[in-house]
Design a protein around this motif. Structure first.
Motif, mmCIF file in Angstrom:
data_model
loop_
_atom_site.group_PDB
_atom_site.id
_atom_site.type_symbol
_atom_site.label_atom_id
_atom_site.label_comp_id
_atom_site.label_asym_id
_atom_site.label_seq_id
_atom_site.Cartn_x
_atom_site.Cartn_y
_atom_site.Cartn_z
ATOM 1 N N SER A 1 27.946 -27.401 0.560
ATOM 2 C CA SER A 1 28.831 -28.176 1.442
ATOM 3 C C SER A 1 29.249 -27.415 2.689
ATOM 4 N N GLY A 2 29.005 -26.106 2.703
ATOM 5 C CA GLY A 2 29.369 -25.333 3.881
ATOM 6 C C GLY A 2 28.830 -23.918 3.828
ATOM 7 N N VAL A 3 28.584 -23.356 5.002
ATOM 8 C CA VAL A 3 28.148 -21.967 5.122
ATOM 9 C C VAL A 3 28.941 -21.336 6.261
ATOM 10 N N GLU A 4 29.641 -20.238 5.963
ATOM 11 C CA GLU A 4 30.460 -19.579 6.978
ATOM 12 C C GLU A 4 30.100 -18.102 7.078
ATOM 13 N N LYS A 5 30.057 -17.610 8.330
ATOM 14 C CA LYS A 5 29.826 -16.187 8.551
ATOM 15 C C LYS A 5 31.155 -15.510 8.852
ATOM 16 N N ASN A 6 31.392 -14.387 8.172
ATOM 17 C CA ASN A 6 32.594 -13.595 8.418
ATOM 18 C C ASN A 6 32.172 -12.157 8.664
ATOM 19 N N GLY A 7 31.896 -11.844 9.925
ATOM 20 C CA GLY A 7 31.423 -10.505 10.256
ATOM 21 C C GLY A 7 30.059 -10.248 9.664
ATOM 22 N N LYS A 8 29.997 -9.318 8.706
ATOM 23 C CA LYS A 8 28.730 -8.968 8.085
ATOM 24 C C LYS A 8 28.558 -9.626 6.717
ATOM 25 N N THR A 9 29.341 -10.626 6.442
ATOM 26 C CA THR A 9 29.195 -11.349 5.171
ATOM 27 C C THR A 9 29.024 -12.838 5.441
ATOM 28 N N VAL A 10 28.483 -13.517 4.445
ATOM 29 C CA VAL A 10 28.259 -14.957 4.526
ATOM 30 C C VAL A 10 28.828 -15.589 3.262
ATOM 31 N N SER A 11 29.523 -16.693 3.433
ATOM 32 C CA SER A 11 30.100 -17.405 2.298
ATOM 33 C C SER A 11 29.508 -18.803 2.233
ATOM 34 N N VAL A 12 28.951 -19.150 1.073
ATOM 35 C CA VAL A 12 28.373 -20.478 0.855
ATOM 36 C C VAL A 12 29.239 -21.230 -0.139
ATOM 37 N N SER A 13 29.748 -22.376 0.285
ATOM 38 C CA SER A 13 30.535 -23.212 -0.621
ATOM 39 C C SER A 13 29.667 -24.369 -1.110
ATOM 40 N N ALA A 14 29.865 -24.750 -2.359
ATOM 41 C CA ALA A 14 29.016 -25.786 -2.957
ATOM 42 C C ALA A 14 29.730 -26.433 -4.138
ATOM 43 N N LYS A 15 29.118 -27.506 -4.641
ATOM 44 C CA LYS A 15 29.595 -28.159 -5.858
ATOM 45 C C LYS A 15 28.487 -28.123 -6.895
ATOM 46 N N ASP A 16 28.822 -27.725 -8.118
ATOM 47 C CA ASP A 16 27.814 -27.698 -9.173
ATOM 48 C C ASP A 16 27.646 -29.098 -9.761
ATOM 49 N N LYS A 17 26.790 -29.221 -10.773
ATOM 50 C CA LYS A 17 26.476 -30.541 -11.316
ATOM 51 C C LYS A 17 27.678 -31.209 -12.005
ATOM 52 N N LYS A 18 28.713 -30.429 -12.316
ATOM 53 C CA LYS A 18 29.933 -30.995 -12.889
ATOM 54 C C LYS A 18 30.916 -31.430 -11.806
ATOM 55 N N GLY A 19 30.535 -31.152 -10.536
ATOM 56 C CA GLY A 19 31.418 -31.515 -9.435
ATOM 57 C C GLY A 19 32.456 -30.465 -9.117
ATOM 58 N N GLU A 20 32.351 -29.307 -9.765
ATOM 59 C CA GLU A 20 33.336 -28.245 -9.544
ATOM 60 C C GLU A 20 32.958 -27.410 -8.329
ATOM 61 N N GLU A 21 33.960 -27.020 -7.554
ATOM 62 C CA GLU A 21 33.744 -26.211 -6.356
ATOM 63 C C GLU A 21 33.381 -24.775 -6.750
ATOM 64 N N ILE A 22 32.369 -24.238 -6.089
ATOM 65 C CA ILE A 22 31.989 -22.847 -6.317
ATOM 66 C C ILE A 22 31.782 -22.171 -4.967
ATOM 67 N N ASN A 23 31.875 -20.850 -4.967
ATOM 68 C CA ASN A 23 31.704 -20.090 -3.735
ATOM 69 C C ASN A 23 30.793 -18.901 -4.005
ATOM 70 N N ILE A 24 29.823 -18.694 -3.126
ATOM 71 C CA ILE A 24 28.871 -17.599 -3.294
ATOM 72 C C ILE A 24 28.972 -16.692 -2.077
#
Length: 467
Positions: free
Chosen positions: A239-262
């Motif tokens: 659902s989203g990809v954000e860059k924070n300096g030298k890191t990247v954060s990927v937000s998503a929903k799994d098959k249960k609909g729960e929010e996860i962050n990588i």
């Protein structure tokens, strides 16, 4: 105004092969390329450079993990990423120079610049310095290929949030590479950096990787890559990809609909490719596009404008270099009054991970959907002497045959050198061979292709010899 029989726009595998065949058939041919190197995506930022890095990383993987078992003792190997990239670039340079040689050999005019139609027979070529010229072509072949796709909410900064193009030229090995998309390109480039020491996480919207291939291959490849250390998050919607300096954060929903962050330091967006037609001036020529932005063509690859044709990634069908090549030859021979043919069912698909994955013909899922009665024959690579000798025991061969006639309907394989072995299946199916035909052909021993014979034996109802 320079006049030509055929103008080919784009110099990728489809374009340059088509130009060569046109020239061989006696047409005065020009090829137009907007970049300063010929070869298109495949030779410059696609097939060739990715395979160069795949081979280099595979050598490193073997040196690190397999040499000792072969009795080869070395100090702990280290990666020189700069040299690895340089070697890749040298391979690309040699290959593109080879295309230049072929253009000269076949007396094909090469024009550098951006092509756009002024009319159905006039093409304007604009160079980087802003100067331009207009040529006249009796026939034109659009071979402009494709570009990486993205998702509307992703901002590709091409530094941390990247496409396959940037992934081929990274200056450092990622600590954690997040790959969005479990298709061919993402898995291949993910494999490169996995071998070099990166943590690799593949995020896929569907419930399986390589979704266009037979489900057996998908399961087997995922199992093998997982064993190598690759992580998978299937049925997961980004659902989203954000860059924070030298890191990247990927937000998503799994098959249960729960929010996860990588969290990672690089994110490779590999969600397919889109046809590239921007700036071609197709509206001036009257050429129509379909709802997906592809050039509309008939069974002769002819657009709605009779003297303009289109091939490769820019038209419907699989986005494969060898498919584009076949189409390029098809159009050239059609223009010469010949009656060529392409059997799209027999264009193989390949994934250059290790083990390699390849398939041709119908998948088992397709046969079930259409209600075709079929039999399955399979054979594990681990049962082969050749596989044990090379320590490449992962994988299998699967053959699908018509239940009544024994004709081969599909062949699907995962294993060492599957990319090369699939050619045997293509030849057999082109001549409508049966499983028994393959089973009765002598295969050299010890070879990987013996597994094809054994799977064919299994498909005929006879028991495979070595299983």
């Amino acid at each position: 105004m320079n006049q030509f029989d055929v103008a080919v726009i784009g110099s990728g595998p489809g374009g340059y092969v088509s130009a060569i065949r046109c020239a061989q058939l006696g047409f005065k041919t020009v090829i137009i390329e907007k970049y300063d190197k010929l070869g298109g995506t495949c030779l410059n930022v696609g097939c060739i450079p990715s395979k160069a890095l795949l081979d280099s990383s595979e050598h490193f993987e073997n040196a690190k993990h397999n040499f000792a078992a072969h009795g080869i003792k070395i100090d702990t190997p280290k990666v020189d990423l700069t040299q690895m990239i340089n070697r890749k670039n040298e391979v690309v340079d040699q290959t593109t120079k080879g295309i230049n040689f072929l253009m000269d050999k076949n007396k094909i005019t090469v024009l550098q610049g951006r092509a756009s139609f002024e009319s159905a027979t006039e093409i304007k070529i604009t160079k980087e310095d802003g100067t331009s010229e207009v040529i006249e072509a009796k026939n034109s072949i659009i071979a402009t290929g494709s570009k990486p796709s993205t998702l509307p909410f992703i901002n590709l900064d091409k530094e941390r949030i990247i496409t396959s193009t940037e992934a081929l030229n990274l200056q450092e090995i990622p600590k954690h590479l997040i790959v969005i998309g479990g298709g061919v390109i993402g898995l291949e480039l993910g494999s490169v950096y996995l071998r070099l020491g990166s943590q690799v996480t593949v995020v896929e919207y569907l419930d399986k990787i390589i979704p266009g291939m037979d489900a057996t291959l998908s399961k087997e490849l995922q199992k093998t890559l997982k064993k190598q250390g690759m992580k998978f998050m299937l049925s997961t919607a980004v659902s989203g990809v954000e860059k924070n300096g030298k890191t990247v954060s990927v937000s998503a929903k799994d098959k249960k609909g729960e929010e996860i962050n990588i969290e990672g330091d690089y994110c490779l967006v590999s969600v397919g490719r889109r046809p590239y037609t921007e700036g071609l001036g197709l509206e001036k020529a009257g050429v129509e596009l379909d709802e997906r932005g592809r050039v509309k063509v008939n069974d002769h690859l002819q657009t709605n404008i009779s003297n303009i044709y289109a091939i490769g990634d820019v038209v419907k069908g699989a986005m494969l270099a060898h498919k584009a090549e076949e189409e390029g030859v098809f159009v050239a021979e059609t223009l010469a009054g010949q009656k060529p043919h392409i059997n799209y069912n027999l264009i193989p698909g390949v994934v250059y991970t290790w083990p390699e994955v390849a398939g041709v013909g119908k998948t088992e899922e397709q046969l079930k959907e259409t209600g075709v009665a079929y039999k399955v024959g399979s054979f594990p690579m681990r049962a082969l002497g050749r596989s044990r000798a090379s320590m490449d025991t992962d994988g299998l061969i699967k053959i699908l045959v018509d239940e009544k006639t024994d004709e081969i309907l599909g062949v699907h394989m995962i294993g060492a050198r599957a990319a090369d072995m699939i050619a045997e299946a293509v030849v057999a199916m082109e001549f409508r061979a049966s499983a028994e035909d393959i089973a009765r052909i002598s295969h050299a021993h010890p070879t990987y292709t013996e597994a094809i014979k054994e799977a064919a034996l299994d498909a005929t109802g006879k028991r495979a010899i070595h299983m």
